[in-house]
Motif scaffolding. Sequence first.
Motif, PDB file in Angstrom:
ATOM      1  N   ARG A  11       0.854  -1.188   0.000  1.00 40.91           N
ATOM      2  CA  ARG A  11       0.000   0.000   0.000  1.00 40.91           C
ATOM      3  C   ARG A  11       0.887   1.234   0.000  1.00 40.91           C
ATOM      4  NH1 ARG A  11      -3.479  -2.539  -1.539  1.00 40.91           N
ATOM      5  NH2 ARG A  11      -5.626  -2.752  -0.898  1.00 40.91           N
ATOM      6  N   ARG A  14       4.472   0.977   0.390  1.00 41.50           N
ATOM      7  CA  ARG A  14       4.942   0.268   1.581  1.00 41.50           C
ATOM      8  C   ARG A  14       4.603  -1.219   1.479  1.00 41.50           C
ATOM      9  NH1 ARG A  14       2.546   0.734   7.389  1.00 41.50           N
ATOM     10  NH2 ARG A  14       3.753  -1.016   8.133  1.00 41.50           N
ATOM     11  N   GLY A  37       1.260  -3.864  14.426  1.00 45.48           N
ATOM     12  CA  GLY A  37       1.606  -3.440  13.066  1.00 45.48           C
ATOM     13  C   GLY A  37       2.410  -4.453  12.268  1.00 45.48           C
ATOM     14  N   SER A  38       2.531  -5.710  12.781  1.00 51.25           N
ATOM     15  CA  SER A  38       3.354  -6.687  12.047  1.00 51.25           C
ATOM     16  C   SER A  38       2.598  -7.318  10.873  1.00 51.25           C
ATOM     17  CB  SER A  38       3.868  -7.768  12.999  1.00 51.25           C
ATOM     18  OG  SER A  38       2.795  -8.373  13.681  1.00 51.25           O
ATOM     19  N   THR A  41      -3.589  -8.724  11.403  1.00 53.44           N
ATOM     20  CA  THR A  41      -4.976  -8.497  10.967  1.00 53.44           C
ATOM     21  C   THR A  41      -5.067  -8.492   9.441  1.00 53.44           C
ATOM     22  OG1 THR A  41      -5.417  -7.266  12.980  1.00 53.44           O
ATOM     23  CG2 THR A  41      -6.947  -6.918  11.166  1.00 53.44           C
ATOM     24  N   HIS A 197      -1.197 -10.977  20.938  1.00 53.47           N
ATOM     25  CA  HIS A 197       0.133 -10.476  21.279  1.00 53.47           C
ATOM     26  C   HIS A 197       0.695 -11.275  22.447  1.00 53.47           C
ATOM     27  CE1 HIS A 197      -1.811  -6.577  19.924  1.00 53.47           C
ATOM     28  NE2 HIS A 197      -0.855  -6.784  19.066  1.00 53.47           N
TER      29      HIS A 197
HETATM   30  N1  LIG Z   1      -5.351  -0.920   3.671  1.00 55.69           N
HETATM   31  C1  LIG Z   1      -4.242  -0.427   4.223  1.00 55.69           C
HETATM   32  N2  LIG Z   1      -3.662   0.698   3.730  1.00 55.69           N
HETATM   33  C2  LIG Z   1      -2.539   1.189   4.284  1.00 55.69           C
HETATM   34  N3  LIG Z   1      -1.906   0.645   5.336  1.00 55.69           N
HETATM   35  C3  LIG Z   1      -2.448  -0.459   5.863  1.00 55.69           C
HETATM   36  C4  LIG Z   1      -3.625  -1.062   5.347  1.00 55.69           C
HETATM   37  N4  LIG Z   1      -3.912  -2.149   6.090  1.00 55.69           N
HETATM   38  C5  LIG Z   1      -2.947  -2.218   7.027  1.00 55.69           C
HETATM   39  N5  LIG Z   1      -2.067  -1.210   6.903  1.00 55.69           N
HETATM   40  C6  LIG Z   1      -0.845  -1.011   7.712  1.00 55.69           C
HETATM   41  O1  LIG Z   1      -0.162  -2.252   7.702  1.00 55.69           O
HETATM   42  C7  LIG Z   1       0.453  -2.507   8.950  1.00 55.69           C
HETATM   43  C8  LIG Z   1      -0.019  -3.857   9.482  1.00 55.69           C
HETATM   44  O2  LIG Z   1      -1.346  -3.697   9.973  1.00 55.69           O
HETATM   45  P1  LIG Z   1      -2.144  -4.847  10.737  1.00 55.69           P
HETATM   46  O3  LIG Z   1      -3.399  -4.239  11.229  1.00 55.69           O
HETATM   47  O4  LIG Z   1      -2.243  -6.028   9.845  1.00 55.69           O
HETATM   48  O5  LIG Z   1      -1.154  -5.173  11.927  1.00 55.69           O
HETATM   49  P2  LIG Z   1      -1.408  -6.031  13.234  1.00 55.69           P
HETATM   50  O6  LIG Z   1      -0.238  -6.947  13.355  1.00 55.69           O
HETATM   51  O7  LIG Z   1      -2.743  -6.653  13.202  1.00 55.69           O
HETATM   52  O8  LIG Z   1      -1.339  -4.892  14.323  1.00 55.69           O
HETATM   53  P3  LIG Z   1      -2.029  -4.764  15.794  1.00 55.69           P
HETATM   54  O9  LIG Z   1      -1.400  -5.834  16.616  1.00 55.69           O
HETATM   55  O10 LIG Z   1      -1.625  -3.406  16.231  1.00 55.69           O
HETATM   56  O11 LIG Z   1      -3.503  -4.935  15.630  1.00 55.69           O
HETATM   57  C9  LIG Z   1       0.116  -1.325   9.842  1.00 55.69           C
HETATM   58  O12 LIG Z   1       1.215  -0.446   9.853  1.00 55.69           O
HETATM   59  C10 LIG Z   1      -1.097  -0.701   9.166  1.00 55.69           C
HETATM   60  O13 LIG Z   1      -1.131   0.683   9.382  1.00 55.69           O
END
Ligand SMILES: Nc1ncnc2c1ncn2[C@@H]1O[C@H](COP(=O)(O)OP(=O)(O)OP(=O)(O)O)[C@@H](O)[C@H]1O
Length: 254
Positions: A11, A14, A37-38, A41, A197
Amino acid sequence: MIKLNRVYFRRESREILSNINIEMNKGEHWVILGKNGSGKTTILEMLNGYLFPSQGTIEVLGYQFGSCDVREVRKSIGYISQSLLEKLNYSDPVWEVVATGLYGFLRFYQAIPDEVKNKADQMLDEMNLSHVKNQPLGLLSQGERKKVLLARALISEPEIIIMDEPCAGLDLYEREKLLVELERFNKNGISLIYVTHHVEEIVPLFSNVMLLNNGEIISSGKKKEILTSERINHTFQIPVQIEWSNDRPWIQVI
Ligand SMILES: Nc1ncnc2c1ncn2[C@@H]1O[C@H](COP(=O)(O)OP(=O)(O)OP(=O)(O)O)[C@@H](O)[C@H]1O
C-alpha cells in the motif's frame, strides 16, 4: 485447508506483507503472534476475502481467491473481531444476536422462526449463558460479549473460526473463562486461527504457531519448536524467557 503462496501486500509503496508462505491443515489450530503493526490483521482480512494480495495466491477450503465467490467461502468461516462487536446492536437481546449468525446478518428486521430461536437458546445453554439470553447485549460484561460472539460464530457450524485478539480488554478471570471455551473446538472438528500479542493465551488446544515481524514470517510450525526464548526475543525485540507449565508457555522479561 488454507494455503498462502508467495503473498505480498503493498500500500502506497509500503510492503505490509512480504513473501508469506504458509499451509494450515485440517485438525490444526494456529496462533499468529507478532508485534503491533506486524501484519496479523491484514492476513486475517485476506483469509476472509476482504483484502486481496498485491501478488501471490490464497486458497481457503479448496477455493482459490480471485476465481471464486468469496461470499461462499465466508459461509464456512466464523470471524470474531472487535470490529464485528462494534457493528452489532447493543440493545438487541443476546439470543437474537446469536441467531443472526445463522444468516450472516447484523440484526433482524423480520420475524424469527421458532426453530432458530431454539437453536440460539441451545447454543447459549451450552456456553453457560442461558441466564443472560433475554438481556440486551450492551448489559453484558466484556467477557460475556466475547462468548456471545463465539456462540454466534458456532451456530452456523463453520469449518474455520478466526479470532482477532479475543482476549483484548479482558481481566484475568474473563480471559481464562474464554480460553476454556476454546477447548470445544477439539470436539466438533473446527479449525481455529487465533491472533494475539500474548504468549500466555496459547492454551494446550493450539498445535501450531506463526511468528510475524514487520510483514514477514520469522518462523512457523509446531508450537513447541516455535515458542522458544530466542524466537520470541527476535519477534518482540525484547529479551525474554519462555517457560512451559501445564502445556502452556509463560513469558518473563529478563
Ligand atoms: N489498507 C491499508 N492501507 C494502508 N496501510 C495499511 C492497510 N492495512 C494495514 N495497513 C498497515 O499495515 C500494517 C499492518 O497492519 P495490521 O493491522 O495487519 O497489523 P497487526 O499486526 O494486526 O497490528 P495490531 O497488533 O496493532 O492490531 C500497519 O502499519 C497498518 O497501518
